[in-house]
Design an enzyme around this catalytic site. Structure first.
Site, PDB file in Angstrom:
ATOM      1  N   TYR A 383       0.678  -0.939  -0.127  1.00 55.61           N
ATOM      2  CA  TYR A 383       0.261   0.046  -0.105  1.00 55.61           C
ATOM      3  C   TYR A 383       1.250   1.510  -0.093  1.00 55.61           C
ATOM      4  O   TYR A 383       0.714   1.960  -0.751  1.00 55.61           O
ATOM      5  CB  TYR A 383      -1.295   0.017   1.104  1.00 55.61           C
ATOM      6  N   PHE A 386       2.658   1.954  -2.793  1.00 57.21           N
ATOM      7  CA  PHE A 386       1.494   2.579  -4.346  1.00 57.21           C
ATOM      8  C   PHE A 386       0.922   3.950  -3.924  1.00 57.21           C
ATOM      9  O   PHE A 386       0.478   5.267  -5.112  1.00 57.21           O
ATOM     10  CB  PHE A 386       0.182   1.486  -4.742  1.00 57.21           C
ATOM     11  N   LYS A 392      -0.287   9.772 -10.160  1.00 59.80           N
ATOM     12  CA  LYS A 392      -1.077   8.980  -9.908  1.00 59.80           C
ATOM     13  C   LYS A 392      -2.864   9.719  -9.869  1.00 59.80           C
ATOM     14  O   LYS A 392      -3.472   9.457  -9.975  1.00 59.80           O
ATOM     15  CB  LYS A 392      -1.151   7.484  -9.430  1.00 59.80           C
ATOM     16  N   TYR A 393      -2.509  10.395  -8.568  1.00 64.66           N
ATOM     17  CA  TYR A 393      -3.642  10.616  -8.344  1.00 64.66           C
ATOM     18  C   TYR A 393      -3.774  12.147  -7.509  1.00 64.66           C
ATOM     19  O   TYR A 393      -5.282  12.211  -7.866  1.00 64.66           O
ATOM     20  CB  TYR A 393      -3.603  10.475  -5.954  1.00 64.66           C
ATOM     21  N   GLU A 451     -14.495  -1.967   1.478  1.00 72.17           N
ATOM     22  CA  GLU A 451     -13.118  -2.154   0.867  1.00 72.17           C
ATOM     23  C   GLU A 451     -13.078  -3.583   1.773  1.00 72.17           C
ATOM     24  O   GLU A 451     -13.270  -3.232   2.976  1.00 72.17           O
ATOM     25  CB  GLU A 451     -11.447  -1.270   2.050  1.00 72.17           C
ATOM     26  N   ASP A 479     -16.702  -6.673   0.646  1.00 69.86           N
ATOM     27  CA  ASP A 479     -16.592  -7.659  -0.922  1.00 69.86           C
ATOM     28  C   ASP A 479     -17.658  -6.274  -1.761  1.00 69.86           C
ATOM     29  O   ASP A 479     -18.631  -6.757  -1.048  1.00 69.86           O
ATOM     30  CB  ASP A 479     -16.425  -8.694  -1.336  1.00 69.86           C
ATOM     31  N   MET A 480     -16.959  -5.567  -2.579  1.00 71.92           N
ATOM     32  CA  MET A 480     -17.990  -5.118  -3.352  1.00 71.92           C
ATOM     33  C   MET A 480     -19.009  -5.324  -3.987  1.00 71.92           C
ATOM     34  O   MET A 480     -20.614  -4.752  -4.658  1.00 71.92           O
ATOM     35  CB  MET A 480     -16.849  -3.943  -4.447  1.00 71.92           C
ATOM     36  N   GLU A 495      -9.334   1.678  -8.100  1.00 71.92           N
ATOM     37  CA  GLU A 495      -7.828   2.277  -9.171  1.00 71.92           C
ATOM     38  C   GLU A 495      -7.620   0.530  -8.920  1.00 71.92           C
ATOM     39  O   GLU A 495      -6.747  -0.220  -7.537  1.00 71.92           O
ATOM     40  CB  GLU A 495      -6.853   2.409  -7.914  1.00 71.92           C
ATOM     41  N   GLU A 504      -6.524  -7.661 -13.449  1.00 70.60           N
ATOM     42  CA  GLU A 504      -6.273  -8.463 -12.012  1.00 70.60           C
ATOM     43  C   GLU A 504      -8.103  -7.642 -11.434  1.00 70.60           C
ATOM     44  O   GLU A 504      -8.590  -7.492 -10.322  1.00 70.60           O
ATOM     45  CB  GLU A 504      -5.561  -6.890 -10.701  1.00 70.60           C
TER      46      GLU A 504
END
Length: 695
Positions: A383, A386, A392-393, A451, A479-480, A495, A504
């Site tokens: 984490y 990244f 990226k952000y 998350e 889990d979404m 992301e 992924e």
């Protein structure tokens, strides 16, 4: 001494010198290294007059082999650090003369055995005498099976003629890559067989040169005849040669100077080299003189600059040192020192490595297994890596800003609250980017941070409490794909992209989360496309091959590509769009692609395919790693590498036909791939038998 350290680069490069046979190795090293300034010597190990057949006749086979001194004349570390063994150049293992052929085989094995005894790091093998080299390769392959860690550098001239009318069946060398490829295939792609390129005065095309950067090139031998002459008679290189040497430095290729000095005095070729003379070289060495010798800077340029060229200044420094040290009287400057100085100058004038490349140095050409984001929970260190990717952000924040402005007019900014869901929130960087976008645009937000990793959820709760976001952010530990949302979202942010875009399982995750997005809702990202590109990647191929099984050849690897040759422009493979409103929501895909490698490249070997992605976050805001459109200074994703079990040679005029499948099962998603032209390969990873991503 090393060529020096570049600014912002911890590594140095080294420059060696090719020498003639001399039976006093300590004196040879003292002359070329201690006095000459070179880092190592490529030195013959055996008297070139030696022939086994003659020795057997004269001594009955009991004589001592005429090696260049005992192993005791240097310490093991000196042998290892400062000597590359040069195998006798007269050997011809494919000669029709049986005596010469047998003498060559005996001598080759004796010299390599001696080099191994001395613990040398490498030996330089002479170039094959003709296009047929099967017996030479057979003997080298036998040696490689018994040698420990020593590298064998095969000398190959850097040659490719542009005359397509030449008879390919003739014995004349048209493309030296063909010679190398034939030799290494006969030696089974052995990882300890490398290349020492002989750089000639004339260079092939840029595409043809590019092939070599995917091969195992360890050294570049530059003959003094390849140097041009500047206006004062000293060596310099053409612009194309300078660019090539710089690329060699970037790929950790060591330089070796070879030949007799031909630039000691002004030559008639000054006009030819006038356009290639680099005036900065003068300034560079003049400064080195002042730094090293201690000459006062005041008035130096005005009084002396007109009198010194760069090499003359270096020569002046040597003379001052010799004058100040009585022990150095009678010691002359090394005749090839001017060439070494020029190579050192080319290295030290290179631009410093950007911060991103310094960060990525340790990952270059290092194979990593892709993440399994649904099966495994990421660790804190992953984490953190990244989250350091600010670029990226920033892109995500720009996309969210545009989406908020499109969703809520300026006149209703204080009346409407936008529901935004961050699915796969991790430790909260996208939550922060969303709130910053809301503040920037003056919009009101209600955020759900979803998350599945319970460890990351702990961090999320701490972050929300620390920042005082309790009234804005709701944390959901789920889990979404299985969460029942209390309301529908205006904007869905994620992301979930991998190096290949969908590898992924972003499509599967977002399809599952799409049910709680409003019919007119916005997904960020809104689409993404994967790309592949054929590459030469000798190191990566050998790393996979070292596992000696099929499984590793049927696995896709995340890797920071460096020592590779990109043989053709990348082409798009699979595209996914979100939200997916189609009636057929299958995420299975199939694509057939045809790559045409430029004919001027010559023949080339395809070891596998580099994979990339490009994502449209929202409207014109994108991020990706596809080389032609890559987001600058972003390091969250490296490329993906799909290896071929059997590398394929593509000849000029032939096309490369590739097939890729994305397959879906009840519990996993996997890729299959194969080649059908110029020759068919087996279909790799059939039914996901070796590599898959778990649902």
């Amino acid at each position: 001494m090393p060529l020096g350290e570049r600014s912002g680069h911890k590594e140095s490069r080294y420059c060696g010198v090719e020498t003639e046979f001399y039976d006093d190795i300590p004196q040879l090293l003292a002359y070329n290294i201690s006095s000459g300034g070179f880092d190592f010597a490529v030195a013959p190990l055996m008297d070139p007059a030696y022939r086994p057949s003659l020795m057997e006749k004269g001594t009955g086979g009991s004589g001592v082999l005429p090696f260049a001194g005992s192993d005791l004349v240097l310490s093991p570390s000196q042998w290892s650090s400062h000597v590359v063994g040069k195998i006798s150049s007269w050997i011809d293992l494919d000669s029709e003369d049986e005596i010469l052929r047998m003498d060559s085989e005996t001598t080759l094995k004796q010299e390599v055995a001696w080099a191994s005894h001395l613990s040398l790091q490498a030996c330089l093998l002479p170039a094959p005498k003709g296009t047929s080299c099967a017996n030479y390769a057979r003997c080298v392959n036998q040696i490689l099976l018994g040698v420990n860690n020593m590298q064998l550098w095969l000398r190959i001239p850097l040659l490719k003629t542009d005359d397509d009318s030449m008879d390919i069946n003739s014995n004349s060398l048209v493309d030296s890559w063909e010679l190398w490829n034939s030799f290494r295939m006969l030696c089974e792609h052995h990882s300890q067989l490398s290349i020492a390129l002989d750089v000639l005065s004339s260079l092939p095309s840029a595409n043809s040169l590019g092939r070599w950067f995917g091969e195992s090139v360890r050294a570049a031998i530059i003959d003094t005849d390849s140097f041009l002459t500047n206006a004062r008679g000293y060596p310099c290189l053409s612009k194309r040669h300078q660019k090539l040497i710089t690329e060699f430095f970037n790929h950790s290729v060591q330089i070796v100077i070879s030949g007799k000095p031909v630039h000691g005095l002004p030559k008639g070729s000054a006009d030819l080299a006038a356009n290639n003379n680099d005036s900065n070289f003068d300034d560079w060495v003049l400064q080195k003189v002042k730094d090293c010798v201690g000459i006062s800077c005041e008035g130096f340029e005005e009084e002396n600059k007109a009198l010194f060229t760069a090499i003359e200044a270096s020569h002046y420094k040597d003379k001052l040192a010799s004058f100040s040290n009585p022990a150095n009287k009678g010691v002359h400057r090394h005749p090839l020192r001017s060439y070494l100085d020029y190579v050192g100058y080319l290295y030290q004038r290179m631009d410093p490595l950007p911060e991103q490349e310094r960060f990525e140095l340790g990952y270059r050409d290092f194979l990593q297994s892709p993440l399994q984001p649904l099966m495994d929970n990421l660790e804190a260190q992953t984490y953190e890596t990244f989250e350091k990717d600010a670029v990226k952000y920033i892109q995500y924040q720009r996309a969210i800003c545009k989406a908020l402005q499109d969703r809520v007019p300026d006149g209703k900014a204080l009346m409407i609250t936008t529901v935004l869901m961050v699915v796969g929130a991790g430790r909260g960087p996208l939550v922060r980017a969303s709130l910053q976008a809301a503040e920037e645009t003056g919009r009101k937000l209600k955020i759900y941070a979803v998350e599945k990793n319970p460890n990351a959820v702990v961090t999320l709760h701490s972050l929300v409490k620390l920042e005082g976001w309790e009234n804005i952010v709701t944390i959901v530990s789920s889990d979404m794909r299985y969460w029942d949302a209390p309301e529908k979202a205006d904007i869905l942010v994620s992301e979930l992209l991998g190096s290949f875009g969908d590898n992924e399982l972003s499509p599967e995750c977002l399809d599952g989360a799409q049910r709680f997005l409003k019919d007119d809702g916005i997904s960020i990202p809104s689409s993404y496309t994967s790309f592949i590109q054929p590459i030469t990647a000798s190191k990566l191929y050998n790393d996979v091959k070292s596992h000696k099984d099929v499984v590793h050849f049927e696995t896709a690897y995340v890797v920071k590509l460096h020592n590779v040759a990109r043989l053709a422009p990348s082409q798009p493979v699979f595209t996914f769009t979100h939200p997916n409103r189609s009636t057929n929501k299958s995420n299975q895909r199939y694509m057939k692609l045809q790559f045409d490698i430029p004919s001027e490249t010559g023949s080339s070997m395809v070891h596998g395919f580099a994979g990339y992605f490009d994502a449209k976050l929202y409207k014109d805001i994108h991020l990706g790693i596809e080389p032609t459109t890559a987001t600058p200074n972003m390091f969250s994703w490296f490329s993906i590498f799909f290896p071929l079990r059997t590398p394929v040679v593509v000849h000029p005029g032939s096309s490369l036909e590739v097939h890729f499948w994305r397959c879906c099962g009840p519990a996993k998603v996997w890729y299959e791939w194969c080649i059908t032209s110029p020759s068919p390969s087996s279909i790799q990873n059939s039914n996901g038998r070796s590599y898959w991503v778990g649902l």
